[in-house]
Design an enzyme around this catalytic site. Structure first.
Site, PDB file in Angstrom:
ATOM      1  N   SER A  20      42.581  -0.159 -11.407  1.00  0.00           N
ATOM      2  CA  SER A  20      42.625   0.434 -12.746  1.00  0.00           C
ATOM      3  C   SER A  20      41.230   0.949 -13.128  1.00  0.00           C
ATOM      4  CB  SER A  20      43.174  -0.588 -13.744  1.00  0.00           C
ATOM      5  OG  SER A  20      43.515   0.023 -14.965  1.00  0.00           O
ATOM      6  N   ALA A  21      40.675   0.526 -14.275  1.00  0.00           N
ATOM      7  CA  ALA A  21      39.314   0.958 -14.605  1.00  0.00           C
ATOM      8  C   ALA A  21      38.322   0.459 -13.569  1.00  0.00           C
ATOM      9  CB  ALA A  21      38.918   0.474 -15.994  1.00  0.00           C
TER      10      ALA A  21
END
Length: 553
Positions: free
Chosen positions: A194-195
């Site tokens: 994800s991030a």
């Protein structure tokens, strides 16, 4: 009582723990809460981090350091903020104490996800038990999130990306100190979901991180995803100050002094007020993310990720990259799957047009593309709970997969190093079970057999959440975890994820012969592009609007 152990490092003595692996039952060594940066408090708030340096005597490394200051989401408590600004700490885990003469081990450095707003590298959610099935060194760390890490006044004083510069400082710490723990500073792999994946991609293109790692694994998050880039950051910083009561001036020097004087919890609260406004709904209510630095002498990001990638200005290292089937499910954690969000998208249908198509807002082309996209995914119908899954598949592509394909294409065109692509389809250990508490009677309309964003999380990390049951691992689960970890560790060691017992050959991806590994309950080598119907749809749109970033077959 837990057994402790003392280790002499270049910076001073550390007292760690001997812990027991949930996966194997074998002992491993844990050194947690090691400071790598000075506490970024007071005048250091929003600024690039400074190295912590050494310490006197023996320092306890027995528990996790503070997570970054962040909002508390999806909870029944009245607590609105958690963590601490003093958060620049890392953890190091390994199976054997270092000895003279023993060969140095590959190092896997994990960068946590959470939308650049939330999360931590701490042991509760990023436990090393699974990764240490292989004889490697595991490093996790915390970095500043939200406004503390990503506010920019586009000034020399506060140019932005402090949180990404934290990541670079952590990688420098690994380079300078990991040999004290038995790790090889010349064989470091960064990875994240994800991030965390987008962070890996950012480090790939930043000159500040060049040479600090030697391989990269980008999972379900890319610097080219629209939620991973902040536009017009100065206006957001000024707005934050105004929400907090600073109406007197828009002068950057005045604003930074004002914002440095405000209690951290108030900054979190004001950011969440901004996030509730309609303009942020499109981007998962995220407000402060990485940005192009237009000032400052030593930028982490000097141009857009797209421009840097197109010019081939990135580290030439082996890369694994991939995604799940339904990445858009992450919207559920940021109020993106709700009646309010559905109304916002129904009222602003052009929000489902990818910014990467480069269409001018309000143009004939944007209106045309809007209709084509809504017809393809939603059969032209309004978004509701009845077609929420189709909406999430569209969000998956707009917010994640197009950026992944663009990243993949540019790597294959411009990199001399191998690229391995995957589609993760195993949905047996997904944290989407948390949705059951969030959505109640609508959960079945969102959860099905398609792998959600983060479905791979619990095959790499020991992840604990008080809202999830954590039964003992079954034999099948253990074998699936071992298989996944072994491939990641093999890649970390050699730059090639294949190993003898994998049972299938993971081929290098290429422009001429696109291919990928389907990582499901069994692993299958596939030819062509991932999710071909959806990928070909966006290829057609890119071609229609003369975007050159996609390879046409």
């Amino acid at each position: 009582m837990e057994e402790s152990v003392i280790l002499q490092t270049r910076l001073g003595r550390l007292k760690g723990l001997v812990q027991q692996s949930v996966l194997t039952g074998k002992p491993y060594y844990s050194f947690r809460g090691i400071p790598y940066g000075k506490p970024p408090l007071g005048e250091l708030r929003f600024k690039a981090p400074q190295p912590f340096g050494s310490w006197e005597g023996t320092r306890d490394a027995l528990k996790d350091g503070n997570a970054s200051k962040q909002p508390v989401l999806a909870t029944e408590t009245q607590v609105l903020a958690d963590g601490d600004e003093d958060c620049l700490y890392l953890n190091v885990y390994f199976n054997q104490l270092p000895e003279k003469g023993r060969s140095k081990k590959p190092v896997l450095v994990s960068i946590h996800g959470g939308g650049f707003l939330l999360g931590s590298g701490n042991s509760k959610t990023n436990g090393p038990d699974f990764l240490l099935y292989e004889d490697i060194i595991v490093v996790t760390f915390n970095y500043r999130c939200g406004a503390f890490g990503f506010l920019s006044l586009e000034s020399d004083d506060v140019p932005g990306n402090a949180g990404l510069k934290d990541q670079t400082l952590a990688l420098k710490w690994v380079r300078d100190n990991i040999d004290s723990f038995g790790g090889d500073p010349k064989n470091v792999t960064i990875f994240g979901i994800s991030a965390g994946g987008a962070s890996v991609a950012y480090n790939l293109i930043s000159p500040l991180s060049r040479g600090l790692f030697h391989k990269a694994i980008i999972q379900s998050g890319f610097a080219l995803n629209p939620w991973a880039v902040q536009h017009d950051p100065k206006s957001r910083a000024i707005k934050l100050a105004k929400v907090l009561g600073c109406e007197a001036s828009e002068d950057p020097d005045f604003i930074v002094r004002f914002l440095q004087s405000v209690p951290a919890d108030e900054i979190v609260g004001a950011t969440q007020k901004m996030a509730a406004e309609k303009e942020y709904t499109r981007n998962y209510t995220l407000v402060f993310m990485p940005c192009v630095e237009i000032s400052g002498s030593d930028p982490f990001l000097s141009d857009t990720p797209e421009a840097l990638m197109q010019r081939g200005e990135f580290a030439q290292v082996p890369v694994i990259l991939g995604c799940t089937v339904k990445e858009g499910s992450v919207a559920a954690f940021f109020d993106g799957v709700s009646d309010r969000a559905f109304k916002s998208f129904n009222d602003n249908p052009e929000w489902l047009v990818s910014p990467l198509l480069g269409l001018k807002h309000g143009s004939v082309e944007e209106k045309e593309a809007t209709k084509i996209i809504w017809d393809f995914y939603l059969k032209g119908k309004h978004i509701s709970w009845n077609n929420a899954n189709d909406y999430l598949l569209c969000q998956s592509d707009v917010r994640f997969n197009i950026g992944m394909e663009q990243t993949r294409t540019m790597l294959l065109e411009k990199s001399s190093a191998p690229v391995y692509t995957y589609l993760f389809t195993n949905h047996t250990r997904c944290i989407c079970q948390l949705f059951k508490t969030v959505f109640a009677e609508n959960a079945s309309k969102v959860i099905n057999s398609e792998s959600c964003h983060g479905a791979d999380l619990q095959f790499l990390y020991l992840f604990r959440d008080d809202r999830l049951e954590t039964p003992e691992l079954t034999h099948t689960e253990k074998e699936a975890i071992k298989k996944h970890v072994k491939a990641w560790a093999s890649f970390a060691s050699t730059g090639n994820p294949n190993y003898e017992e994998l049972g299938v050959t993971w081929k290098k991806d290429s422009k001429e012969n696109p291919c990928f590994m389907e990582i499901g309950e069994s692993w299958k080598a596939r030819s062509g592009h991932i999710l071909p119907d959806r990928t070909n749809f966006w290829m057609g749109l890119a071609s229609k609007y003369h975007k050159t970033w996609w390879v046409s077959e």
